[in-house]
Scaffold this motif. Structure first.
Motif, PDB file in Angstrom:
ATOM      1  N   GLU A  54       0.825  -1.207   0.000  1.00 33.47           N
ATOM      2  CA  GLU A  54       0.000   0.000   0.000  1.00 33.47           C
ATOM      3  C   GLU A  54       0.860   1.260   0.000  1.00 33.47           C
ATOM      4  O   GLU A  54       0.515   2.260  -0.637  1.00 33.47           O
ATOM      5  N   ALA A  55       2.002   1.202   0.687  1.00 32.22           N
ATOM      6  CA  ALA A  55       2.910   2.353   0.686  1.00 32.22           C
ATOM      7  C   ALA A  55       3.481   2.589  -0.709  1.00 32.22           C
ATOM      8  O   ALA A  55       3.569   3.735  -1.186  1.00 32.22           O
ATOM      9  N   LEU A  56       3.870   1.505  -1.392  1.00 32.87           N
ATOM     10  CA  LEU A  56       4.386   1.641  -2.756  1.00 32.87           C
ATOM     11  C   LEU A  56       3.286   2.131  -3.699  1.00 32.87           C
ATOM     12  O   LEU A  56       3.542   2.946  -4.595  1.00 32.87           O
ATOM     13  N   ALA A  57       2.081   1.616  -3.519  1.00 31.96           N
ATOM     14  CA  ALA A  57       0.975   2.043  -4.375  1.00 31.96           C
ATOM     15  C   ALA A  57       0.698   3.532  -4.209  1.00 31.96           C
ATOM     16  O   ALA A  57       0.459   4.243  -5.198  1.00 31.96           O
ATOM     17  N   ALA A  58       0.750   4.005  -2.971  1.00 27.13           N
ATOM     18  CA  ALA A  58       0.527   5.440  -2.742  1.00 27.13           C
ATOM     19  C   ALA A  58       1.645   6.263  -3.364  1.00 27.13           C
ATOM     20  O   ALA A  58       1.393   7.310  -3.981  1.00 27.13           O
TER      21      ALA A  58
END
Length: 347
Positions: free
Chosen positions: A44-48
């Motif tokens: 989720e951090a990479l997606a953001a």
């Protein structure tokens, strides 16, 4: 490949992050999905960070989505299953190296991809560096004369110490091999591509620096080599090549290829961190490339660059890797040498 924007899905949040950086610089692509296995928070951090609208659990879920291009940057044991599904669905497919756990599995993938007529790429990105392309041109033009020896080296230190963030890299069932799969498969591709002829492994040995590794959650027994060396030969002429790899060379990160011919010798020295490189020429001069000279492998892939490594190239490198990986790792203490079973030339 089509110049129209393409929906891309990326599987893997480890080296997958590097793929996301490359893809971010390709305006013709949009990363629509990112798949993770266990670490949803990281995904989720990479997606953001990369403005990816959807995070999914599991590569199989991603492959089933509405995508034009699938990128597989998950552990090696998953490559065959995921790449097979992707090409059968008619998706352009990019797979991290090595292509599969075995040459047989890799050959099956290449056959399916050929039948489906989809573009493929194995991430042998170093053959796209202009230093290696210049060395290949020199070899192919006859500038070195008849070849007499090829020497290839790849040193890194990403696994120095007992601590390891990659439990799967120390498990033969998941990784296939250690430094041979991490680094020697790159050198195998460079050897075949630069020399333009087949090679087979006649001797090899491995060294296990840390038989016990600590991950974030457990202590594990390492089953894959940290250092490896090999001698290869071209079957027709007997031309020899030597290869050395290490993922535990403390403070040292470098790729080097030296090709000696009857008319001269040339050598590429490359920094794998910043991609700067030099080609030492036979007459004593040198060509140099500054930092970040590799360029974007996806730009080459999407433009149809013929230097891109396809699944067929992945099979050729895998045949060498299979021979390198035929080994038995000992279980002595740190620093002890563990000789591996020797691969003999087939008769």
């Amino acid at each position: 490949m089509s110049a129209a924007p393409r929906r891309v899905g990326v599987i893997g949040t480890g080296f997958g992050e590097q793929h996301l950086r490359w893809l971010a610089n390709c305006p013709e692509t949009t990363v629509a999905q990112l798949a993770y296995d266990t670490d949803r928070d990281r995904a989720e951090a990479l997606a953001a960070k990369h403005h990816i609208p959807q995070v999914v659990c599991g590569g199989d879920t991603l492959v089933a989505g509405d995508l034009d291009l699938v990128v597989i940057a998950s552990p090696v044991s998953s490559h065959g299953r995921l790449a097979g599904k992707s090409v059968r669905l008619g998706r352009a497919t990019v797979c991290e190296k090595p292509l599969a756990l075995t040459a047989g599995e890799a050959a099956s993938l290449a056959a399916v991809a050929a039948e489906a007529a989809v573009p493929t790429m194995v991430m042998f990105q170093w053959r796209l560096h202009p230093a290696f392309q210049a060395l290949r041109d020199l070899v192919r033009s006859g500038g070195l004369g008849d070849l007499v020896h090829v020497d290839l080296r790849f040193h890194h230190d990403f696994l120095v110490g007992h601590q390891s963030p990659f439990a799967w890299r120390h498990d033969r069932a998941l990784a296939g091999a250690g430094a041979f799969a991490d680094q020697a498969v790159h050198l195998a591709d460079l050897l075949l591509w630069l020399a333009g002829r087949p090679f087979e492994v006649i001797h090899r040995a491995g060294y296990l620096a840390w038989p016990t590794r600590r991950t974030a959650t457990a202590t594990i027994t390492a089953r894959t080599e940290d250092v490896g060396a090999a001698i290869l030969s071209e079957p027709a002429s007997g031309l020899l090549a030597t290869m050395a790899v290490s993922r535990v060379s403390a403070g040292h990160r470098a790729i080097g290829v030296t090709i000696a011919g009857l008319r001269g010798t040339a050598e590429v020295r490359l920094d794998p961190d910043n991609e700067s490189a030099a080609l030492l020429m036979p007459e004593g001069g040198a060509m140099e490339w500054p930092a970040y000279s590799l360029g974007n492998p996806y730009s080459a892939f999407l433009s149809g660059d013929r230097n891109v490594a396809t699944f067929d190239d992945g099979v050729a490198a895998q045949l060498i890797l299979d021979r390198l990986a035929e080994q038995v790792t000992g279980q002595d203490g740190p620093g002890h040498h563990h000789p591996m079973d020797e691969a003999r030339r087939s008769t």
